[in-house]
Design an enzyme around this catalytic site. Structure first.
Site, PDB file in Angstrom:
ATOM      1  N   THR A  54      16.379 -45.318  -4.492  1.00 56.16           N
ATOM      2  CA  THR A  54      15.179 -45.994  -4.914  1.00 56.16           C
ATOM      3  C   THR A  54      15.534 -46.930  -6.046  1.00 56.16           C
ATOM      4  O   THR A  54      16.390 -46.586  -6.851  1.00 56.16           O
ATOM      5  CB  THR A  54      14.223 -44.902  -5.443  1.00 56.16           C
TER       6      THR A  54
ATOM      7  N   THR B 249      15.837 -41.388  -9.000  1.00 50.39           N
ATOM      8  CA  THR B 249      16.257 -41.819  -7.675  1.00 50.39           C
ATOM      9  C   THR B 249      17.049 -40.687  -7.031  1.00 50.39           C
ATOM     10  O   THR B 249      17.697 -39.911  -7.720  1.00 50.39           O
ATOM     11  CB  THR B 249      17.108 -43.097  -7.787  1.00 50.39           C
ATOM     12  N   GLY B 250      16.977 -40.595  -5.725  1.00 46.32           N
ATOM     13  CA  GLY B 250      17.731 -39.548  -5.037  1.00 46.32           C
ATOM     14  C   GLY B 250      16.853 -38.764  -4.090  1.00 46.32           C
ATOM     15  O   GLY B 250      15.807 -39.244  -3.639  1.00 46.32           O
TER      16      GLY B 250
ATOM     17  N   GLY C  75      14.179 -36.912  -2.867  1.00 46.74           N
ATOM     18  CA  GLY C  75      12.851 -36.632  -3.398  1.00 46.74           C
ATOM     19  C   GLY C  75      12.415 -35.197  -3.219  1.00 46.74           C
ATOM     20  O   GLY C  75      11.721 -34.627  -4.072  1.00 46.74           O
TER      21      GLY C  75
ATOM     22  N   ARG D 103       6.847 -38.834   6.571  1.00 47.10           N
ATOM     23  CA  ARG D 103       7.451 -38.243   5.364  1.00 47.10           C
ATOM     24  C   ARG D 103       7.235 -39.144   4.144  1.00 47.10           C
ATOM     25  O   ARG D 103       7.421 -40.353   4.185  1.00 47.10           O
ATOM     26  CB  ARG D 103       8.941 -38.040   5.604  1.00 47.10           C
ATOM     27  N   VAL D 104       6.855 -38.518   3.028  1.00 43.89           N
ATOM     28  CA  VAL D 104       6.736 -39.220   1.755  1.00 43.89           C
ATOM     29  C   VAL D 104       7.595 -38.466   0.743  1.00 43.89           C
ATOM     30  O   VAL D 104       7.558 -37.232   0.686  1.00 43.89           O
ATOM     31  CB  VAL D 104       5.271 -39.271   1.275  1.00 43.89           C
ATOM     32  N   GLY D 105       8.369 -39.195  -0.039  1.00 43.66           N
ATOM     33  CA  GLY D 105       9.211 -38.564  -1.053  1.00 43.66           C
ATOM     34  C   GLY D 105       8.540 -38.540  -2.413  1.00 43.66           C
ATOM     35  O   GLY D 105       7.308 -38.565  -2.534  1.00 43.66           O
TER      36      GLY D 105
END
Ligand code: GLY
Length: 308
Positions: free
Chosen positions: A161, A211-212, A214, A188-190
């Site tokens: 991200t 970032t990474g 989620g 899918r949502v992080g």
């Protein structure tokens, strides 16, 4: 004193021009947006915006969050027509009575406020998705590794991200924008568009963004927890270390998972840290712009070339 801090070396190109927007009285969100929107528009960046790798069905869906304070933030989730996810999130914050809009309603709202519907899948991302779809045995591991070339993935898979924090005499602001996990399940949502997970900004206590993977940080309200540690007196580096150690202790961390965290305290101290080697951040202050790796790395093992 002004400060601009962002994740991954692909956020480097617009740092100086964004920093120039942090003069006295300027809105720090404008500077953060300038960096984030440049990354979203770059087809070479395979984890954000137009260049982002799609979900398992070949569809791109974008998530973003912008934040100035617990009372001023906006998220746009699962955009499938509007590429400028950060701008859509800012519109939610500034032009709607809501804090989060998701799915077709988020696209419609953004378009009603002037953002265009555009092709979401860049040709290179389509090719990589077709290669993945045609090879079901392909290693699905996530292994973001910043070699400074824009693309993060040594293999197909992974997700990361662009997160930007900006500070000047007006205070703090942040943006977090992503295409999420490549080949993700549609829907899918992080963590990125969830306030307190991917990004949290409090004018009095500080800002943090992540970032990474989620899935590893949503349950810990990770960005909030970094800012909460700063509220209790921790320096940014200690607050980040505490979060990453907690994730390692409590979450099912896989060898291929990565997390990168950046944080700023209200008095202008800042830090970056990561779960493993391979993360880079970009900072601009009065000394100029640097791309660097964090000193704070929790697990000394690099992400493996192949999944275990
Ligand atoms: N950190 C971005 C995501 O998990 O979608």
């Amino acid at each position: 004193m002004s400060l601009l801090l962002s994740t991954w070396s692909f956020s480097r190109p617009e740092h100086e021009s964004a920093f120039a927007r942090l003069g006295p009285g300027a809105d720090p969100l404008d500077a953060a947006m300038h960096v984030a929107e440049a990354v979203e528009a770059d087809p070479e960046v395979d984890s954000v915006g137009y260049g982002g790798l799609p979900d398992a069905s070949g569809g791109v869906s974008l998530d973003a969050l912008v934040m100035r304070s617990p009372a001023e933030h906006g998220s746009a989730i699962a955009l499938t027509q509007v590429r400028r996810a950060a701008a859509a999130a800012r519109l939610v914050m500034e032009k709607s009575p809501h804090r989060i809009l998701a799915g077709p309603g988020a696209d419609t709202f953004a378009m009603q406020h002037g953002l265009p519907a555009e092709e979401m899948l860049a040709p290179a991302a389509r090719e990589r998705w077709e290669a993945w779809r045609n090879d079901p045995n392909q290693d699905p591991g996530q292994r973001p590794w910043d070699s400074g070339l824009g693309r993060l993935y040594r293999n197909e898979g992974g997700h990361d991200t662009v997160c930007v924090l900006a500070q000047n005499d007006q205070g703090l602001a942040g943006v977090c924008t992503t295409s999420g996990m490549p080949w993700k399940a549609p829907g899918r949502v992080g963590d990125s568009p969830i306030p307190g997970a991917g990004l949290y900004v409090h004018p009095r206590y500080g800002a943090a963004t992540i970032t990474g993977t989620g899935e590893l940080v949503i349950g810990n309200c990770a960005s909030f927890s970094v800012v909460e540690s700063m509220r209790q007196g921790a320096e940014p580096s200690r607050a980040i270390a505490h979060l990453l150690e907690l994730v390692l202790a409590e979450q099912p961390v896989k060898p291929e998972d990565q997390l990168g965290v950046i944080a700023i305290s209200p008095d202008g101290h800042w830090a970056a840290g990561s779960l493993r080697p391979g993360f880079k951040y970009v900072v601009t202050d009065e000394q100029g712009t640097r791309v660097d790796s964090p000193e704070l790395v929790i697990v000394d093992e690099p992400i493996p070339e192949t999944a275990s």
